[in-house]
Design a protein around this motif. Structure first.
Motif, mmCIF file in Angstrom:
data_model
loop_
_atom_site.group_PDB
_atom_site.id
_atom_site.type_symbol
_atom_site.label_atom_id
_atom_site.label_comp_id
_atom_site.label_asym_id
_atom_site.label_seq_id
_atom_site.Cartn_x
_atom_site.Cartn_y
_atom_site.Cartn_z
ATOM 1 N N ILE A 8 9.101 -15.275 -56.539
ATOM 2 C CA ILE A 8 7.760 -15.078 -55.984
ATOM 3 C C ILE A 8 7.587 -13.598 -55.694
ATOM 4 N N THR A 9 6.628 -12.971 -56.346
ATOM 5 C CA THR A 9 6.368 -11.556 -56.117
ATOM 6 C C THR A 9 4.906 -11.377 -55.728
ATOM 7 N N ALA A 10 4.678 -10.627 -54.644
ATOM 8 C CA ALA A 10 3.337 -10.563 -54.056
ATOM 9 C C ALA A 10 2.725 -9.162 -54.092
ATOM 10 N N GLY A 11 3.161 -8.326 -55.005
ATOM 11 C CA GLY A 11 2.540 -7.011 -55.129
ATOM 12 C C GLY A 11 1.096 -7.126 -55.585
ATOM 13 N N ILE A 43 8.579 -17.138 -62.922
ATOM 14 C CA ILE A 43 8.060 -16.039 -62.109
ATOM 15 C C ILE A 43 6.655 -16.379 -61.650
ATOM 16 N N VAL A 44 6.447 -16.304 -60.339
ATOM 17 C CA VAL A 44 5.136 -16.575 -59.750
ATOM 18 C C VAL A 44 4.603 -15.260 -59.196
ATOM 19 N N ASP A 45 3.697 -14.633 -59.946
ATOM 20 C CA ASP A 45 3.063 -13.383 -59.517
ATOM 21 C C ASP A 45 1.800 -13.761 -58.746
ATOM 22 N N VAL A 81 12.225 -13.914 -53.291
ATOM 23 C CA VAL A 81 10.891 -13.486 -52.881
ATOM 24 C C VAL A 81 10.860 -11.969 -52.726
ATOM 25 N N SER A 82 9.721 -11.389 -53.039
ATOM 26 C CA SER A 82 9.524 -9.951 -52.880
ATOM 27 C C SER A 82 8.080 -9.716 -52.459
ATOM 28 N N THR A 83 7.907 -9.112 -51.303
ATOM 29 C CA THR A 83 6.559 -8.885 -50.771
ATOM 30 C C THR A 83 6.419 -7.460 -50.271
ATOM 31 N N PRO A 84 5.236 -6.883 -50.420
ATOM 32 C CA PRO A 84 4.997 -5.603 -49.761
ATOM 33 C C PRO A 84 4.848 -5.817 -48.255
ATOM 34 N N ILE A 85 5.154 -4.786 -47.506
ATOM 35 C CA ILE A 85 5.009 -4.834 -46.047
ATOM 36 C C ILE A 85 3.812 -3.986 -45.644
ATOM 37 N N TYR A 86 2.878 -4.627 -44.942
ATOM 38 C CA TYR A 86 1.709 -3.928 -44.411
ATOM 39 C C TYR A 86 1.669 -4.142 -42.897
ATOM 40 N N SER A 87 1.458 -3.064 -42.146
ATOM 41 C CA SER A 87 1.363 -3.166 -40.684
ATOM 42 C C SER A 87 2.543 -3.946 -40.125
ATOM 43 N N ALA A 88 3.732 -3.633 -40.629
ATOM 44 C CA ALA A 88 4.996 -4.168 -40.115
ATOM 45 C C ALA A 88 5.188 -5.654 -40.364
ATOM 46 N N SER A 89 4.499 -6.228 -41.367
ATOM 47 C CA SER A 89 4.712 -7.639 -41.677
ATOM 48 C C SER A 89 4.409 -7.890 -43.155
ATOM 49 N N SER A 91 2.618 -9.434 -46.557
ATOM 50 C CA SER A 91 1.206 -9.366 -46.918
ATOM 51 C C SER A 91 0.512 -10.704 -46.667
ATOM 52 N N GLY A 92 -0.788 -10.638 -46.415
ATOM 53 C CA GLY A 92 -1.561 -11.853 -46.194
ATOM 54 C C GLY A 92 -1.587 -12.749 -47.413
ATOM 55 N N LEU A 93 -1.646 -12.155 -48.602
ATOM 56 C CA LEU A 93 -1.669 -12.935 -49.838
ATOM 57 C C LEU A 93 -0.365 -13.720 -49.998
ATOM 58 N N PHE A 94 0.743 -13.076 -49.669
ATOM 59 C CA PHE A 94 2.038 -13.750 -49.726
ATOM 60 C C PHE A 94 2.068 -14.937 -48.763
ATOM 61 N N LYS A 95 1.573 -14.727 -47.540
ATOM 62 C CA LYS A 95 1.576 -15.805 -46.553
ATOM 63 C C LYS A 95 0.664 -16.947 -46.982
ATOM 64 N N MET A 96 -0.434 -16.639 -47.642
ATOM 65 C CA MET A 96 -1.327 -17.694 -48.122
ATOM 66 C C MET A 96 -0.622 -18.592 -49.133
ATOM 67 N N LEU A 97 0.173 -17.983 -50.026
ATOM 68 C CA LEU A 97 0.916 -18.806 -50.978
ATOM 69 C C LEU A 97 1.917 -19.695 -50.241
ATOM 70 N N VAL A 98 2.612 -19.123 -49.274
ATOM 71 C CA VAL A 98 3.571 -19.916 -48.501
ATOM 72 C C VAL A 98 2.861 -21.072 -47.811
ATOM 73 N N ASP A 99 1.641 -20.828 -47.330
ATOM 74 C CA ASP A 99 0.894 -21.865 -46.608
ATOM 75 C C ASP A 99 0.525 -23.059 -47.486
ATOM 76 N N VAL A 100 0.412 -22.863 -48.798
ATOM 77 C CA VAL A 100 -0.004 -23.970 -49.673
ATOM 78 C C VAL A 100 1.175 -24.584 -50.433
ATOM 79 N N LEU A 101 2.402 -24.150 -50.130
ATOM 80 C CA LEU A 101 3.561 -24.773 -50.759
ATOM 81 C C LEU A 101 3.683 -26.228 -50.312
ATOM 82 N N PRO A 102 4.215 -27.097 -51.158
ATOM 83 C CA PRO A 102 4.425 -28.489 -50.743
ATOM 84 C C PRO A 102 5.305 -28.558 -49.496
ATOM 85 N N PRO A 103 5.009 -29.460 -48.574
ATOM 86 C CA PRO A 103 5.785 -29.573 -47.342
ATOM 87 C C PRO A 103 7.279 -29.763 -47.631
#
Length: 205
Positions: A8-11, A43-45, A81-89, A91-103
């Motif tokens: 999972i890459t969230a650039g 690969i999930v871009d 997983v590979s995500t950019p860090i914005y404002s010390a956390s 990315s929002g796009l990365f978190k959105m993908l995590v939020d819709v993953l199957p339980p």
């Protein structure tokens, strides 16, 4: 046995240092597992599915293409997983993908963490943001993670980044396969007794 890896890459830029880090981590893990023939990679871009991810968050339904990616993550033996860090956390796009993953799809699944940022000051985000997120999801988070700042790519630090990536990939491969860590050699374990050394010297004389 083929190991199924989901990456999972969230650039959000093209080209992306976040994607580059994901590719480097994948290469290190693949090499440690025995080469390309030993792995099957999905690969999930996230950038390519940004609209579908947003619609899924808003409606609760995934498009067929996005659902295929989510199913691949759920079916994987391990995830990078590979995500950019914005404002010390992360990315929002990365978190959105995590939020819709199957339980529970990441429960008990090995996960290797990678992150990129403009400065090394963001490196703590791996420990105070990413690790707690995946611990909450029940994943087996690899102890060795990799953070790459902008300065790591095009300077004398690039060699050290390569070493860190190789170390993380090797350790993650052991986690995935269940192989024990290499035994640490005690430098004093095989010391020749002084009596033996003295006898050799005496005999030589």
């Amino acid at each position: 046995m083929t190991v199924r890896l989901a990456v999972i890459t969230a650039g959000i830029t093209q080209p992306s240092s976040t994607r580059l880090l994901a590719d480097r981590l994948l290469g290190a893990v693949t090499a440690a597992l025995g080469g390309p023939a030993a792995v099957a990679v999905e690969i999930v871009d996230v950038r390519e599915h940004a609209h579908d991810v947003t619609n899924n968050v808003l409606t609760g339904f995934a498009s067929p293409e996005l659902q295929g990616r989510l199913d691949a993550i759920a079916a994987a033996d391990a995830v990078i997983v590979s995500t950019p860090i914005y404002s010390a956390s992360y990315s929002g796009l990365f978190k959105m993908l995590v939020d819709v993953l199957p339980p529970d799809c990441l429960r008990d699944k090995p996960v290797l963490l990678g992150a990129t940022g403009g400065t090394a000051r963001h490196s703590l985000a791996i420990d105070h943001a990413l690790r707690p997120l995946f611990a909450y999801l029940g994943a087996l988070v690899a102890p060795v993670a990799v953070f790459a700042a902008s300065q790591d790519w095009g300077s004398s630090e690039a060699g050290r980044l390569g070493e860190r990536i190789e170390r993380a990939g090797t350790a993650f491969a052991r986690l995935v396969t269940g192989a024990p860590a290499p035994r640490q050699v005690d430098p004093f374990e095989q010391v020749t007794p002084f009596r033996t050394l003295l006898a050799e010297v005496t005999g030589a004389a």
